[in-house]
Design an enzyme around this catalytic site. Structure first.
Site, short mmCIF file in Angstrom:
data_model
loop_
_atom_site.label_atom_id
_atom_site.label_comp_id
_atom_site.label_asym_id
_atom_site.label_seq_id
_atom_site.Cartn_x
_atom_site.Cartn_y
_atom_site.Cartn_z
N ARG A 44 35.06 -4.92 -30.44
CA ARG A 44 35.42 -3.51 -30.26
C ARG A 44 36.93 -3.38 -30.00
O ARG A 44 37.47 -4.03 -29.11
CB ARG A 44 34.63 -2.94 -29.08
CG ARG A 44 35.02 -1.55 -28.65
CD ARG A 44 34.44 -0.50 -29.55
NE ARG A 44 34.71 0.85 -29.07
CZ ARG A 44 34.50 1.93 -29.80
NH1 ARG A 44 34.01 1.84 -31.02
NH2 ARG A 44 34.76 3.12 -29.31
N THR A 68 1.48 -4.96 -10.03
CA THR A 68 1.85 -5.47 -11.36
C THR A 68 0.62 -6.11 -12.01
O THR A 68 -0.09 -6.88 -11.35
CB THR A 68 2.99 -6.51 -11.22
OG1 THR A 68 4.10 -5.86 -10.62
CG2 THR A 68 3.40 -7.08 -12.57
N GLY A 89 10.54 -7.69 -1.67
CA GLY A 89 11.31 -7.38 -0.46
C GLY A 89 12.65 -6.78 -0.85
O GLY A 89 13.39 -7.39 -1.64
N GLU A 93 8.46 -16.80 -4.85
CA GLU A 93 8.77 -15.55 -5.54
C GLU A 93 10.28 -15.31 -5.54
O GLU A 93 10.85 -14.85 -6.52
CB GLU A 93 8.06 -14.38 -4.84
CG GLU A 93 8.25 -13.05 -5.53
CD GLU A 93 7.61 -11.89 -4.79
OE1 GLU A 93 7.30 -12.04 -3.59
OE2 GLU A 93 7.44 -10.83 -5.40
N ARG A 94 10.92 -15.65 -4.40
CA ARG A 94 12.36 -15.38 -4.28
C ARG A 94 13.21 -16.47 -4.92
O ARG A 94 14.42 -16.46 -4.79
CB ARG A 94 12.71 -15.17 -2.80
CG ARG A 94 12.15 -13.86 -2.30
CD ARG A 94 12.18 -13.68 -0.80
NE ARG A 94 11.44 -12.47 -0.45
CZ ARG A 94 10.89 -12.25 0.73
NH1 ARG A 94 11.01 -13.14 1.70
NH2 ARG A 94 10.23 -11.14 0.96
N SER A 107 2.48 1.32 3.33
CA SER A 107 3.09 0.10 3.88
C SER A 107 3.70 -0.72 2.75
O SER A 107 2.99 -1.34 1.96
CB SER A 107 2.05 -0.73 4.63
OG SER A 107 1.00 -1.11 3.78
N GLU A 151 0.86 -1.19 0.00
CA GLU A 151 0.00 0.00 0.00
C GLU A 151 0.89 1.24 0.00
O GLU A 151 2.10 1.14 0.27
CB GLU A 151 -0.90 -0.01 1.24
CG GLU A 151 -1.81 -1.23 1.24
CD GLU A 151 -2.80 -1.26 2.40
OE1 GLU A 151 -2.77 -0.33 3.25
OE2 GLU A 151 -3.60 -2.20 2.44
C1 LIG Z 1 7.62 -2.18 -10.58
C2 LIG Z 1 7.10 -2.64 -9.26
C3 LIG Z 1 6.19 -3.69 -9.22
C4 LIG Z 1 5.65 -4.10 -8.00
N1 LIG Z 1 4.69 -5.08 -7.99
C5 LIG Z 1 4.04 -5.36 -6.84
C6 LIG Z 1 2.92 -6.25 -6.83
O1 LIG Z 1 2.53 -6.81 -7.87
N2 LIG Z 1 2.26 -6.46 -5.66
C7 LIG Z 1 2.64 -5.86 -4.50
O2 LIG Z 1 1.99 -6.10 -3.49
N3 LIG Z 1 3.72 -5.02 -4.47
C8 LIG Z 1 4.40 -4.74 -5.60
N4 LIG Z 1 5.47 -3.88 -5.60
C9 LIG Z 1 5.85 -3.24 -4.33
C10 LIG Z 1 7.21 -3.68 -3.78
O3 LIG Z 1 7.11 -4.96 -3.24
C11 LIG Z 1 7.63 -2.59 -2.77
O4 LIG Z 1 8.00 -1.45 -3.53
C12 LIG Z 1 8.75 -3.04 -1.88
O5 LIG Z 1 8.30 -4.03 -0.99
C13 LIG Z 1 9.33 -1.86 -1.05
O6 LIG Z 1 8.32 -1.12 -0.43
P1 LIG Z 1 8.31 0.48 -0.59
O7 LIG Z 1 8.47 0.79 -2.02
O8 LIG Z 1 7.12 1.01 0.11
O9 LIG Z 1 9.63 0.98 0.14
P2 LIG Z 1 9.81 1.29 1.72
O10 LIG Z 1 9.32 0.15 2.52
O11 LIG Z 1 9.26 2.65 2.00
O12 LIG Z 1 11.39 1.34 1.83
C14 LIG Z 1 12.19 2.46 1.42
C15 LIG Z 1 13.63 2.15 1.77
O13 LIG Z 1 13.76 1.98 3.21
C16 LIG Z 1 14.32 0.72 3.50
N5 LIG Z 1 13.76 0.19 4.73
C17 LIG Z 1 12.47 0.03 5.07
N6 LIG Z 1 12.35 -0.52 6.27
C18 LIG Z 1 13.62 -0.74 6.73
C19 LIG Z 1 14.17 -1.30 7.92
N7 LIG Z 1 13.42 -1.78 8.91
N8 LIG Z 1 15.53 -1.33 8.04
C20 LIG Z 1 16.32 -0.88 7.04
N9 LIG Z 1 15.85 -0.34 5.89
C21 LIG Z 1 14.52 -0.28 5.74
C22 LIG Z 1 13.97 -0.15 2.30
O14 LIG Z 1 14.83 -1.26 2.19
C23 LIG Z 1 14.13 0.85 1.16
O15 LIG Z 1 15.50 0.97 0.84
C24 LIG Z 1 6.05 -3.48 -6.79
C25 LIG Z 1 7.00 -2.44 -6.84
C26 LIG Z 1 7.51 -2.01 -8.04
C27 LIG Z 1 8.46 -0.86 -8.06
#
Ligand SMILES: Cc1cc2nc3c(=O)[nH]c(=O)nc-3n(C[C@H](O)[C@H](O)[C@H](O)COP(=O)(O)OP(=O)(O)OC[C@H]3O[C@@H](n4cnc5c(N)ncnc54)[C@H](O)[C@@H]3O)c2cc1C
Length: 389
Positions: free
Chosen positions: A271, A160, A367, A245-246, A132, A129
């Site tokens: 090259r 996605t 993740g 997934e992983r 989150s 979300e």
């Molecule tokens: C192209 C794309 C496709 C996606 N597809 C899906 C999908 O199909 N379904 C779905 O549910 N999600 C999807 N996602 C979401 C994806 O799983 C999340 O973007 C990812 O889990 C990270 O969450 P966030 O972007 O909110 O980053 P955040 O959680 O806000 O993190 C930002 C930064 O802070 C760091 N951070 C956060 N918490 C900690 C901690 N405790 N300690 C240290 N560092 C921390 C993170 O590692 C990151 O570097 C997709 C994302 C993208 C970009």
């Protein structure tokens, strides 16, 4: 310990590679430039039995093992298929179809898996979300039981396949006070009243895979569309799906690195600078050697996760290690690939530019790298506390 991959698996990988090389890869560069989902690719993946790869044949699947599934995905990327296609495959087959197969009721499997296997329906998975991401348990979307249905309210981010999906697996809080243990999973069909899809989000890479937000406004989901047990949290759908997934969904990263190594080795031989091919310079040879090391190391770790899944074993820590190593390695490979191509690597006509952008997602999705380290440490410390400090 047997590291040999059975001949029939190798034959299968070769078949998928040849199909992808001849039928899908030639369009990759043009498709990526347009940033459109390719229904033609989708139909071809379905015809090859790849959309239902791990599912039993009685639902229209190909009954491939986790390792065979990984090999097929590796082969697609190795052939040079655009990364968006393999990402969309992953959201459809692994994130949507797999939980239905592993945790769904017989009615749910019979209703949804055949449509997913033929590609008639496209699947998606909604956990993240706006507020989150890494802290997925902090989700705000709620589901309240009302008579014979659930009412969903909230939203999902970065989903996605959302713009084209017919079926969504949605995580929602069914008991907010219970945190992680109050989260349940629902099968939400696109035509459900109260569901709307936001605009396509324009991404850095993986551009043929469409991504959007989802909104739930008193969205009515039939009671029988609860997937798995009520309040299962991430122990059910989430855990099992994330382990696959992983491994299977990260397997294209190995194929992508392999493709890059071939492209870079070939370029380095052609090259010439200072009167010699680039391949004659130790600095370039070391980059190519590092790529080979990255591929072999990542491959062993990912195959180990697939093997554990074949044995029916949990692989939370192993999957986190494999995902972390492979995705970080792929980003280093992407960086070096651009470096070997020099200025040409920065130009869109060359596949290394696309690979560089596509690969950036691998340390974020499924993740982030930071989250994988948290999982690895938690698993390690759990064992440590259990065996006594
Ligand atoms: C192209 C794309 C496709 C996606 N597809 C899906 C999908 O199909 N379904 C779905 O549910 N999600 C999807 N996602 C979401 C994806 O799983 C999340 O973007 C990812 O889990 C990270 O969450 P966030 O972007 O909110 O980053 P955040 O959680 O806000 O993190 C930002 C930064 O802070 C760091 N951070 C956060 N918490 C900690 C901690 N405790 N300690 C240290 N560092 C921390 C993170 O590692 C990151 O570097 C997709 C994302 C993208 C970009």
């Amino acid at each position: 310990m047997d590291f040999a991959i059975p001949q029939e698996y190798r034959d299968f990988k070769e078949t998928v590679y040849r199909f992808a090389k001849e039928r899908l890869a030639p369009q990759a560069q043009a498709l990526e430039a347009k940033g459109e989902f390719s229904w033609d690719n989708w139909r071809q993946l379905a015809d090859m039995g790849l959309l239902g790869l791990p599912f039993p044949e009685r639902y229209g699947g190909s009954a491939a093992s986790p390792l065979a599934t990984c090999l097929a995905m590796e082969a697609l990327a190795h052939a040079g298929v655009d990364a968006g296609t393999t990402l969309s495959w992953g959201a459809h087959t692994i994130l949507c179809g797999l939980p239905i197969w592993l945790l769904g009721s017989e009615e749910q499997k019979a209703r949804y898996l055949p449509k997913l296997c033929t590609g008639e329906w496209v699947g998606a998975f909604g956990l993240t979300e706006a507020g989150s991401g890494s802290d997925a348990a902090a989700l705000q979307t709620t589901a309240q039981r009302q008579g014979d249905h659930w009412l969903l309210n909230g939203s999902k981010m970065f989903i996605t396949n959302a713009p084209i999906a017919d079926l969504f697996i949605i995580f929602a809080a069914t008991n907010k006070a219970a945190g992680n243990r109050g989260i349940s999973t629902f099968l939400v069909e696109r035509q459900c009243k109260g569901l709307s899809v936001g605009k396509n989000l324009h991404k850095m890479g993986n551009r043929t895979s469409l991504t959007a937000e989802l909104f739930f406004d008193q969205c009515e989901v039939p009671a029988e569309n609860l997937l798995g047990t009520l309040h299962a949290g991430f122990t059910g759908v989430g855990k099992e799906t994330l382990e696959w997934e992983r491994s299977c969904m990260i397997a294209p990263v190995i194929g992508g690195m392999e493709h890059m190594l071939e492209v870079c080795a070939s370029y380095a031989k052609e090259r010439r600078q200072f009167g010699q091919p680039l391949a004659a310079f130790p600095a370039i040879q070391h980059k190519l050697a590092n790529m080979k090391v990255a591929i072999e190391g990542s491959r062993l770790l990912i195959y180990r996760v697939a093997w554990l899944k074949e044995q029916g074993q949990a692989a939370m820590q192993e999957a986190a290690i494999a995902k972390l190593i492979a995705s970080e390695a792929a980003n280093r490979v992407a960086y070096d690939a651009v470096q070997i191509f020099g200025g040409y690597g920065y130009i869109q006509d060359y596949p290394v530019e696309r690979f560089y952008r596509d690969t950036r997602l691998s340390t974020l999705g499924a993740g982030t790298s930071e989250v994988q380290k948290i999982i690895i440490a938690n698993e390690m410390l759990k064992a440590f506390w259990q065996h006594g400090a």
